[in-house]
Enzyme design. Sequence first.
Site, PDB file in Angstrom:
ATOM      1  N   HIS A   1      11.453  43.272   3.225  1.00 47.14           N
ATOM      2  CA  HIS A   1      11.749  44.476   4.008  1.00 47.14           C
ATOM      3  C   HIS A   1      12.603  45.378   3.129  1.00 47.14           C
ATOM      4  O   HIS A   1      13.556  44.905   2.502  1.00 47.14           O
ATOM      5  CB  HIS A   1      12.501  44.087   5.281  1.00 47.14           C
ATOM      6  CG  HIS A   1      12.598  45.189   6.283  1.00 47.14           C
ATOM      7  ND1 HIS A   1      13.334  46.321   6.060  1.00 47.14           N
ATOM      8  CD2 HIS A   1      12.048  45.339   7.511  1.00 47.14           C
ATOM      9  CE1 HIS A   1      13.236  47.124   7.119  1.00 47.14           C
ATOM     10  NE2 HIS A   1      12.462  46.549   8.004  1.00 47.14           N
TER      11      HIS A   1
ATOM     12  N   ARG B   1      14.639  54.893  10.045  1.00 49.70           N
ATOM     13  CA  ARG B   1      13.786  55.899   9.388  1.00 49.70           C
ATOM     14  C   ARG B   1      12.824  56.539  10.388  1.00 49.70           C
ATOM     15  O   ARG B   1      12.541  57.726  10.326  1.00 49.70           O
ATOM     16  CB  ARG B   1      13.034  55.263   8.211  1.00 49.70           C
ATOM     17  CG  ARG B   1      13.917  55.096   6.979  1.00 49.70           C
ATOM     18  CD  ARG B   1      13.245  54.269   5.913  1.00 49.70           C
ATOM     19  NE  ARG B   1      13.205  52.859   6.287  1.00 49.70           N
ATOM     20  CZ  ARG B   1      12.173  52.051   6.081  1.00 49.70           C
ATOM     21  NH1 ARG B   1      11.084  52.519   5.512  1.00 49.70           N
ATOM     22  NH2 ARG B   1      12.228  50.792   6.437  1.00 49.70           N
TER      23      ARG B   1
END
Length: 632
Positions: free
Chosen positions: A250, A270
């Site tokens: 990740h 995000r």
Amino acid sequence: MTEVERHSYDVLVIGAGGAGLRAAIEAREQGLRTAVICKSLFGKAHTVMAEGGCAAAMGNVNAGDNWQVHFRDTMRGGKFLNNWRMAELHAKEAPDRVWELETYGALFDRTGDGRISQRNFGGHEYPRLAHVGDRTGLELIRTMQQKIVSLQQEDYRDLGDYDARLKVFSECTVTQLLNDDAGAISGAFAYWRESGRFVQFDAPAVVLATGGIGKSFSVTSNSWEYTGDGHALAMRAGAKLINMEFVQFHPTGMVWPPSVKGILVTEGVRGDGGVLKNANGERFMFNYIPDVFKGYYADNPEEADRWYSDPNNNRRTPDLLPRDEVARAINTEVKEGRGSPHGGVYLDIASRLSDEEIERRLPSMHHQFKELADVDITSEAMEVGPTCHYVMGGVEVDPDTGAADGVPGLFAAGECAGGMHGSNRLGGNSLSDLLVFGRRAGSGAAGYVSSLTERPTANQAQVDEAARAAVEPFGAGETYENPYTLQSDLQRLMNELVGIIRTEGEMSEALTKLRDLAERARHVGIEGNRQYNPGWHLALDLRNMLLVSECVARAALRRTESRGGHTRDDFPKMDAEWRHTLLECTLDGESVTVTPGEQVPMRADLLELFELTELEKYYTEPELVEHPARTG
Ligand code: FAD
């Protein structure tokens, strides 16, 4: 003969995360006596930690979304290595599974007009993640536990016993699957973590739902349970693992302070507007849009910013490229000297949303950074970097039923099953995977048991051997290996030599070192007795970690291309000849064998969902001969 507690069920579900609970609910609803076993406390599983949400093409926030778009995104994210039938079932059934959770009592966040709200996530064309703030997994587990309690109350009403048809055995670790002489599953062998007492479960069907393998890496978002137990149990029972070379790093784990290195920072940051910046303050992701995604992502900050409020007329921000792309980009920025002081990059939400919005949308992230790193994310950027997060590889299963190839009575679902996500999983596609394939595996197991005319019988010699193997670390002699030292050596080795960027030389070195570690593991010893003894637990887990790590390293060495969660510095390009090849890991005695197997070609109607020009980036010429645009 060792003294062993004994229980008999129709279906045994190993693992109480989302996949296990959904499988258990299904098997019980089909009338079968079902047991759920979990090595941690009931309710403590990775699923609880899932923050961002559950991907389902409900089209609530953008009506353009539907299962076909979700299917396409999933295949693109997995670089077309996915089992397309699984990706199809997943995209079609995820919305129903989300709705079903609300019938169990879940309450997802809402849009202004009262529909289930959906958020943006990497690789998803439209806002698609149904969520509950950044605590979605908690809600998922809470409601499935609630459903289990309600089924138990029904059983009490009808049969006078809450546990009559569905019982949970928590803090109980399975160390071996049992089979009859013909190789069919007959149950499992386990021990109670607290007392160390042994337990034999007799059952003709076992559903593995044990989650991931991340604890074999030193920087990871995974917690202590994720030692690849289900992967190893399946292999030892004769099943195949596929796609083990594909491990997802990740892009945004915490990098500071060291005690919390690796802990996840949800992609939702995000999705809600956060952007990645290097030490020079540059939004570097515009420099890393790979050819296969050119045209789908904005190539300048102005368009990327407009996309958040006007997604129909602008291309999405490359901050939300699939995880493998973002993780590699961060790796490069740090390697080339543009990283943050602690070896990461900056994730800035502070300058993009108001304090109130951040606290409302991302309460766990706000709390996590404040408590663990003394960083207030409403006023300063987070330092983040790649962390081992998810394994795409797992037990090869039949997509419709979850049946493991070659072992009658064995089923698998969730992170320990392989195929669905190809070479790279899109964020949010795990929670939906658990619900879709947990249900299918529960149903597959129930169908299998109902079709049996005779139940397989346990093999006493196998049970005795499982008990002997379990206590082996107590008899290691005068000089022995400490399991904690071995675990930390393994984690360092996997992170450094089989991590995010791989080379032939490093992986060969890793395999030599893994052999040494396996030899040392034969001499692992512990003191004390079987009553709550974490050193003993780790000694047993280590066997699984070593086996699974060898699968990852061997498959990674064999695949001479870069694709999704497998990046070879010496073979940096994706190679269409590898797309239709799956590497299958099997156990032959004590040796791991890796054999190339062929992917089943995608059904024509699904292939037609993609433009020929896009498929040409992934497929070989002969594979596209039958495409309707060619046959015409
Ligand atoms: P898990 O939930 O991992 O449960 C495994 C179960 O197996 C546990 O009960 C464990 O005790 C048990 N077990 C293991 N070995 C044994 C054994 N030997 N004997 C008995 N029991 C055993 N995915 C998303 O889609 N969206 C997200 O927002 C998201 N966020 C995430 C955030 C974090 C921090 C992490 C770590 C993961 C996240 N993921 C997310 C991924 C997702 O949470 C996992 O892939 C998923 O929950 C795995 O579910 P599972 O049911 O397969 O297994």
